[in-house]
Scaffold this active site. Structure first.
Site, PDB file in Angstrom:
ATOM      1  N   LYS A  83       4.968   3.055 -16.612  1.00 38.75           N
ATOM      2  CA  LYS A  83       5.451   2.161 -15.533  1.00 38.75           C
ATOM      3  C   LYS A  83       6.797   1.555 -15.953  1.00 38.75           C
ATOM      4  CE  LYS A  83       2.438  -0.678 -13.564  1.00 38.75           C
ATOM      5  NZ  LYS A  83       1.608  -1.886 -13.256  1.00 38.75           N
ATOM      6  N   CYS A 104      -7.018  -8.798  -2.583  1.00 36.79           N
ATOM      7  CA  CYS A 104      -7.103 -10.252  -2.755  1.00 36.79           C
ATOM      8  C   CYS A 104      -8.308 -10.898  -2.078  1.00 36.79           C
ATOM      9  CB  CYS A 104      -5.814 -10.890  -2.256  1.00 36.79           C
ATOM     10  SG  CYS A 104      -4.401 -10.342  -3.206  1.00 36.79           S
ATOM     11  N   LYS A 142     -11.883 -10.181  -3.542  1.00 40.66           N
ATOM     12  CA  LYS A 142     -11.952 -10.692  -4.935  1.00 40.66           C
ATOM     13  C   LYS A 142     -11.970 -12.213  -4.923  1.00 40.66           C
ATOM     14  CE  LYS A 142      -7.934 -10.504  -7.142  1.00 40.66           C
ATOM     15  NZ  LYS A 142      -7.489 -11.860  -7.520  1.00 40.66           N
ATOM     16  N   LYS A 176      -4.306  -2.096   5.260  1.00 42.89           N
ATOM     17  CA  LYS A 176      -3.549  -2.581   6.404  1.00 42.89           C
ATOM     18  C   LYS A 176      -2.287  -1.753   6.485  1.00 42.89           C
ATOM     19  CE  LYS A 176      -0.895  -6.118   4.010  1.00 42.89           C
ATOM     20  NZ  LYS A 176      -0.395  -7.488   4.050  1.00 42.89           N
TER      21      LYS A 176
HETATM   22  C1  UDX Z   1      -3.448 -11.968   1.409  1.00 42.43           C
HETATM   23  C2  UDX Z   1      -2.858 -13.317   1.807  1.00 42.43           C
HETATM   24  O1  UDX Z   1      -2.354 -13.239   3.138  1.00 42.43           O
HETATM   25  C3  UDX Z   1      -1.715 -13.670   0.859  1.00 42.43           C
HETATM   26  O2  UDX Z   1      -1.221 -14.960   1.172  1.00 42.43           O
HETATM   27  C4  UDX Z   1      -2.270 -13.667  -0.575  1.00 42.43           C
HETATM   28  O3  UDX Z   1      -1.253 -13.965  -1.501  1.00 42.43           O
HETATM   29  C5  UDX Z   1      -2.864 -12.310  -0.907  1.00 42.43           C
HETATM   30  O4  UDX Z   1      -3.886 -11.986   0.028  1.00 42.43           O
HETATM   31  P1  UDX Z   1      -2.854  -9.445   1.689  1.00 42.43           P
HETATM   32  O5  UDX Z   1      -4.102  -9.196   0.889  1.00 42.43           O
HETATM   33  O6  UDX Z   1      -1.632  -8.668   1.363  1.00 42.43           O
HETATM   34  O7  UDX Z   1      -2.444 -11.012   1.578  1.00 42.43           O
HETATM   35  O8  UDX Z   1      -3.234  -9.114   3.191  1.00 42.43           O
HETATM   36  P2  UDX Z   1      -3.187  -9.864   4.586  1.00 42.43           P
HETATM   37  O9  UDX Z   1      -1.983  -9.464   5.312  1.00 42.43           O
HETATM   38  O10 UDX Z   1      -3.479 -11.295   4.428  1.00 42.43           O
HETATM   39  O11 UDX Z   1      -4.481  -9.162   5.304  1.00 42.43           O
HETATM   40  C6  UDX Z   1      -5.742  -9.279   4.657  1.00 42.43           C
HETATM   41  C7  UDX Z   1      -6.756  -8.477   5.462  1.00 42.43           C
HETATM   42  O12 UDX Z   1      -6.942  -9.096   6.742  1.00 42.43           O
HETATM   43  C8  UDX Z   1      -6.301  -7.044   5.733  1.00 42.43           C
HETATM   44  O13 UDX Z   1      -7.419  -6.174   5.645  1.00 42.43           O
HETATM   45  C9  UDX Z   1      -5.794  -7.123   7.181  1.00 42.43           C
HETATM   46  O14 UDX Z   1      -5.913  -5.886   7.879  1.00 42.43           O
HETATM   47  C10 UDX Z   1      -6.762  -8.139   7.770  1.00 42.43           C
HETATM   48  N1  UDX Z   1      -6.229  -8.821   8.959  1.00 42.43           N
HETATM   49  C11 UDX Z   1      -5.127  -9.618   8.855  1.00 42.43           C
HETATM   50  C12 UDX Z   1      -6.903  -8.683  10.170  1.00 42.43           C
HETATM   51  O15 UDX Z   1      -7.899  -7.960  10.271  1.00 42.43           O
HETATM   52  N2  UDX Z   1      -6.440  -9.356  11.264  1.00 42.43           N
HETATM   53  C13 UDX Z   1      -5.343 -10.161  11.203  1.00 42.43           C
HETATM   54  O16 UDX Z   1      -4.976 -10.739  12.237  1.00 42.43           O
HETATM   55  C14 UDX Z   1      -4.652 -10.294   9.959  1.00 42.43           C
END
Ligand code: UDX
Length: 422
Positions: free
Chosen positions: A36, A255, A258, A316
């Site tokens: 890496k 995230c 966990k 996502k």
């Molecule tokens: C999340 C937090 O948003 C971020 O602040 C933290 O630091 C890390 O965890 P992330 O895991 O990248 O970020 O994903 P996020 O965009 O929050 O989406 C989390 C999950 O929720 C995904 O599976 C996404 O598809 C789902 N989601 C999100 C929905 O199903 N509907 C929504 O409206 C938004």
């Protein structure tokens, strides 16, 4: 300008290292993964994150960032960020062994009066454990959790909703705040424990919110209402807000699962259980199962040998990350039902847990398919004209778990269409 070390250059560490270099600091990114580090030295980002590689190359050319596998390269640094992974253990708690090991390696090089800054998401009281471990009061342990969303990480670094800094002394708080001085954001100063909880509580609240949204969508659909309209009207209430109100196949990623499990287990271990966390986890598992039930609604209860296509494997859109992806959970449930599965994802070409073929094209993925299921909200899918591909299907059925497709367009092309919430 400060001399900064970032220990661990994964999603959070690399974004933090490149971001801090861009703010004018001199940064060294440290990782045990030599492959890496070599990629990074050559300006190649090992992760798919918007604009990260562009900025990485800029900062390498400016000589504001370098990479190393040698912890000794931290000895001239005043601020050392810990960005190590804290994966989930089998009992649901977070594994902080990578963080602790890094601190043990750092101990020989930490300068007096430097700041050891925990950016990893760590269980409550981890800062205290590290303070006890380093046994040096001249070094401040600062809790500075990240709120970066994958696919949007660098933008979130430069435009955060807030910066949280938890420490035991004002001097360390001010020194760490100064590292971010060119970022226009409110800085919230607090103690270490509160800073640790802010991270877990924020993610847990968002996960609970989504579990409610997904259950509301299932309820609305089953009684003939329209969840999209209901959620739109709810979001007009400023106390609810329009964000994070989209139904999906469940929430996932590296995230939420966990962090919710860690927060749940640590609260239970302190005899202060947070019941809603358990409910959110159970609800989320049901969201995955509901997709399978919909497939049975369209194809009959016996999915044996039915040809099913899934579009989207990442957790996502705009990321290649399939860790704890709801799409992967749904695929695993479908495979258990005996169907023949094909998948397409714009960036994901392999998934560790899945021994299935991931097609290289939309057309190949739907050849002779009985049912298409959209699981990740990639823009690419909503731009497809169903009439141009409908003839390839054996049966024209579609489940849009993200509500990104034009229902009428697909129905006019002859598809039985099931959305999420209506
Ligand atoms: C999340 C937090 O948003 C971020 O602040 C933290 O630091 C890390 O965890 P992330 O895991 O990248 O970020 O994903 P996020 O965009 O929050 O989406 C989390 C999950 O929720 C995904 O599976 C996404 O598809 C789902 N989601 C999100 C929905 O199903 N509907 C929504 O409206 C938004």
């Amino acid at each position: 300008m400060a001399k900064i070390a970032v220990i661990g250059v994964g999603y959070v560490g690399l974004t933090t290292a490149v971001g801090l270099a861009n703010l004018g600091h001199e940064v060294v990114g440290i990782d045990v993964d030599a492959e890496k580090i070599n990629k990074l030295k050559n300006g190649t980002s090992p992760i798919f994150e918007k604009d990260l590689e562009k900025f990485l190359k800029i900062e390498i050319d400016k000589k504001s960032i370098k990479f190393s596998t040698n912890y000794e390269d931290t000895k001239t640094c005043d601020s050392i960020f810990l960005c190590l992974p804290t994966p989930q253990l089998s009992d649901g708690s977070a594994d902080i062994s990578y963080v602790i090991d890094a601190v043990k390696k750092l101990k020989d090089y930490l300068k007096p009066n430097s700041n050891l800054i925990i950016k990893s998401t760590v269980p409550v009281n981890t800062a205290k454990k590290i303070i006890d471990l380093i046994q040096d009061n001249s070094i401040s342990v600062v809790s500075n959790p990240e709120f970066l969303r994958e696919g949007n990480a660098l933008a979130d670094f430069f435009k955060p909703d807030r910066i949280v800094i938890g420490a035991q002394n004002q001097k360390a708080k001010e020194e760490v705040a100064k590292l971010y001085s060119s970022i226009d954001s409110e800085i919230i100063f607090t103690d270490n424990i509160s800073a640790e909880i802010i991270k877990y509580a924020s993610n847990s609240y968002l996960a609970i919110r989504l579990s409610f949204v997904n259950e509301l969508a299932a309820y609305a659909e089953n009684i003939g209402a329209d969840a999209t309209q209901i959620l739109n009207a709810m979001g007009k209430d400023k106390r609810i807000g329009q964000h994070f109100l989209k139904p999906g196949p469940g929430w996932g990623g590296m995230c939420f699962p966990k962090d919710v499990n860690e927060f749940k287990s640590s609260a239970e271990n302190m005899d202060q259980p947070i019941e809603l966390l358990n409910a959110a986890l159970l609800s989320n598992a049901k969201a995955h199962a509901r997709i399978v039930n919909k497939a049975k609604k369209l194809l009959g209860n016996n999915l044996d040998n039915k040809n099913i296509t899934v579009w989207g494997l990442a957790f996502k859109a705009n990321t290649d990350d399939t860790r704890f992806s709801p799409a992967v959970s749904v695929v695993q449930l479908l495979i258990k039902e005996g169907c023949n599965l094909k998948a397409f994802d714009p960036v994901v070409k392999k998934v560790e847990e899945l021994s299935m073929k991931i097609e290289n094209s939309i057309e190949a993925s739907i050849e002779n398919s009985d049912l298409l299921i959209v699981l990740t909200e990639w823009d690419e899918f909503s731009k497809i004209n169903p009439k141009s591909i409908s003839a390839k299907f054996r049966q024209k059925n579609i489940i849009d778990s993200r509500n990104i497709l034009d229902k009428k367009l697909w129905q006019d092309a002859g598809f039985n269409f099931l959305g999420n919430g209506s």
